[in-house]
Write a protein that holds these residues in place. Structure first.
Motif, PDB file in Angstrom:
ATOM      1  N   ASP A 168       0.808  -1.223   0.000  1.00 26.56           N
ATOM      2  CA  ASP A 168       0.000   0.000   0.000  1.00 26.56           C
ATOM      3  C   ASP A 168       0.840   1.271   0.000  1.00 26.56           C
ATOM      4  O   ASP A 168       0.497   2.265   0.632  1.00 26.56           O
ATOM      5  CB  ASP A 168      -0.971   0.007   1.186  1.00 26.56           C
ATOM      6  N   GLY A 169       1.981   1.214  -0.703  1.00 26.34           N
ATOM      7  CA  GLY A 169       2.812   2.403  -0.845  1.00 26.34           C
ATOM      8  C   GLY A 169       3.670   2.753   0.350  1.00 26.34           C
ATOM      9  O   GLY A 169       4.298   3.808   0.385  1.00 26.34           O
ATOM     10  N   ARG A 170       3.741   1.873   1.364  1.00 23.86           N
ATOM     11  CA  ARG A 170       4.541   2.138   2.563  1.00 23.86           C
ATOM     12  C   ARG A 170       5.480   0.967   2.823  1.00 23.86           C
ATOM     13  O   ARG A 170       5.156  -0.181   2.535  1.00 23.86           O
ATOM     14  CB  ARG A 170       3.659   2.323   3.799  1.00 23.86           C
ATOM     15  N   LEU A 226      16.653   8.449   7.326  1.00 26.29           N
ATOM     16  CA  LEU A 226      15.274   8.145   6.956  1.00 26.29           C
ATOM     17  C   LEU A 226      14.510   9.416   6.589  1.00 26.29           C
ATOM     18  O   LEU A 226      13.699   9.413   5.659  1.00 26.29           O
ATOM     19  CB  LEU A 226      14.564   7.403   8.079  1.00 26.29           C
ATOM     20  N   ALA A 227      14.756  10.487   7.302  1.00 21.80           N
ATOM     21  CA  ALA A 227      14.083  11.755   6.999  1.00 21.80           C
ATOM     22  C   ALA A 227      14.407  12.221   5.579  1.00 21.80           C
ATOM     23  O   ALA A 227      13.566  12.841   4.919  1.00 21.80           O
ATOM     24  CB  ALA A 227      14.473  12.819   8.017  1.00 21.80           C
ATOM     25  N   ALA A 228      15.599  11.883   5.091  1.00 22.75           N
ATOM     26  CA  ALA A 228      15.996  12.278   3.736  1.00 22.75           C
ATOM     27  C   ALA A 228      15.128  11.610   2.674  1.00 22.75           C
ATOM     28  O   ALA A 228      15.067  12.087   1.541  1.00 22.75           O
ATOM     29  CB  ALA A 228      17.468  11.948   3.503  1.00 22.75           C
ATOM     30  N   VAL A 229      14.449  10.509   3.025  1.00 15.82           N
ATOM     31  CA  VAL A 229      13.540   9.832   2.097  1.00 15.82           C
ATOM     32  C   VAL A 229      12.113   9.841   2.669  1.00 15.82           C
ATOM     33  O   VAL A 229      11.337   8.902   2.479  1.00 15.82           O
ATOM     34  CB  VAL A 229      14.012   8.391   1.752  1.00 15.82           C
ATOM     35  N   ASP A 230      11.792  10.919   3.399  1.00 16.23           N
ATOM     36  CA  ASP A 230      10.461  11.124   3.977  1.00 16.23           C
ATOM     37  C   ASP A 230      10.046  10.029   4.952  1.00 16.23           C
ATOM     38  O   ASP A 230       8.860   9.711   5.079  1.00 16.23           O
ATOM     39  CB  ASP A 230       9.398  11.285   2.879  1.00 16.23           C
ATOM     40  N   GLY A 231      11.021   9.456   5.639  1.00 14.62           N
ATOM     41  CA  GLY A 231      10.729   8.408   6.610  1.00 14.62           C
ATOM     42  C   GLY A 231      10.859   8.896   8.036  1.00 14.62           C
ATOM     43  O   GLY A 231      11.358   9.990   8.298  1.00 14.62           O
ATOM     44  N   VAL A 232      10.386   8.066   8.950  1.00 14.29           N
ATOM     45  CA  VAL A 232      10.474   8.369  10.379  1.00 14.29           C
ATOM     46  C   VAL A 232      11.016   7.154  11.124  1.00 14.29           C
ATOM     47  O   VAL A 232      10.848   6.016  10.687  1.00 14.29           O
ATOM     48  CB  VAL A 232       9.115   8.787  10.981  1.00 14.29           C
ATOM     49  N   LEU A 233      11.640   7.418  12.256  1.00 16.02           N
ATOM     50  CA  LEU A 233      12.157   6.373  13.131  1.00 16.02           C
ATOM     51  C   LEU A 233      11.496   6.536  14.492  1.00 16.02           C
ATOM     52  O   LEU A 233      11.511   7.630  15.060  1.00 16.02           O
ATOM     53  CB  LEU A 233      13.683   6.500  13.261  1.00 16.02           C
ATOM     54  N   ARG A 234      10.897   5.452  14.990  1.00 20.02           N
ATOM     55  CA  ARG A 234      10.268   5.483  16.314  1.00 20.02           C
ATOM     56  C   ARG A 234      10.969   4.475  17.215  1.00 20.02           C
ATOM     57  O   ARG A 234      11.267   3.355  16.790  1.00 20.02           O
ATOM     58  CB  ARG A 234       8.787   5.134  16.217  1.00 20.02           C
ATOM     59  N   ALA A 266      11.075   1.764  11.616  1.00 21.19           N
ATOM     60  CA  ALA A 266      11.302   2.742  10.547  1.00 21.19           C
ATOM     61  C   ALA A 266      10.144   2.610   9.580  1.00 21.19           C
ATOM     62  O   ALA A 266       9.780   1.505   9.187  1.00 21.19           O
ATOM     63  CB  ALA A 266      12.616   2.443   9.835  1.00 21.19           C
ATOM     64  N   GLU A 267       9.564   3.749   9.217  1.00 21.43           N
ATOM     65  CA  GLU A 267       8.456   3.730   8.260  1.00 21.43           C
ATOM     66  C   GLU A 267       8.692   4.816   7.228  1.00 21.43           C
ATOM     67  O   GLU A 267       9.044   5.942   7.568  1.00 21.43           O
ATOM     68  CB  GLU A 267       7.118   3.947   8.958  1.00 21.43           C
ATOM     69  N   LEU A 268       8.490   4.447   5.950  1.00 15.10           N
ATOM     70  CA  LEU A 268       8.752   5.394   4.881  1.00 15.10           C
ATOM     71  C   LEU A 268       7.928   5.037   3.653  1.00 15.10           C
ATOM     72  O   LEU A 268       7.422   3.920   3.538  1.00 15.10           O
ATOM     73  CB  LEU A 268      10.240   5.452   4.554  1.00 15.10           C
ATOM     74  N   PRO A 269       7.788   6.001   2.751  1.00 13.04           N
ATOM     75  CA  PRO A 269       7.057   5.710   1.516  1.00 13.04           C
ATOM     76  C   PRO A 269       7.866   4.760   0.632  1.00 13.04           C
ATOM     77  O   PRO A 269       9.094   4.811   0.631  1.00 13.04           O
ATOM     78  CB  PRO A 269       6.894   7.082   0.851  1.00 13.04           C
ATOM     79  N   ALA A 270       7.157   3.913  -0.113  1.00 11.98           N
ATOM     80  CA  ALA A 270       7.844   2.993  -1.011  1.00 11.98           C
ATOM     81  C   ALA A 270       8.356   3.692  -2.263  1.00 11.98           C
ATOM     82  O   ALA A 270       9.303   3.248  -2.895  1.00 11.98           O
ATOM     83  CB  ALA A 270       6.890   1.861  -1.413  1.00 11.98           C
TER      84      ALA A 270
END
Length: 125
Positions: free
Chosen positions: A68-70, A98-106, A119-123
């Protein structure tokens, strides 16, 4: 190159030399962009290294999903916890990458453990 066959082939390869046994779970329904794959692979390698160096864990689990694009990567361990963003350079560097590819780290690290880092980011970029 480690990522020639995608994350489905590359991520299990990271666990082969781990000092801590790692269970791998994957559901990769779509192949992300190359830049996203590189970020996820690097993140997984760093997180597994941190488990071995700092956690005192007896086991770890790496879960990767792409749908689903993630893309979501989760690394958890049964160690003592204590991982923090902003302390040292490891996790902070991962969050920046990760932020450089619109991702986040929790980071979820209750007192006494276990630690779970996601880590979650757009595909697609």
């Amino acid at each position: 190159m480690a990522l020639d066959g995608g994350l489905g082939e590359a991520l299990p390869g990271l666990t082969v030399t781990s000092k801590v046994p790692v269970t791998v779970r994957m559901d990769l329904r779509e192949r992300p962009d190359q830049a996203v794959e590189r970020a996820v692979y690097f993140c997984a390698a760093e997180l597994l290294t941190n488990v071995a160096k700092h956690s005192g864990a007896d086991s770890a689990e790496l879960t990767a999903t792409a749908a689903d694009g993630r893309v979501r990567l989760t690394v958890g361990d049964d160690g003592r916890g204590g991982a923090k963003l902003g302390v040292g350079t490891g996790l902070t560097g991962l969050a920046e990458r990760l932020a450089a590819v619109d991702g986040v780290l929790r980071v979820d690290r209750p007192p006494g453990g276990p630690t779970v880092i996601t880590a979650e980011l757009p595909a697609r970029l």
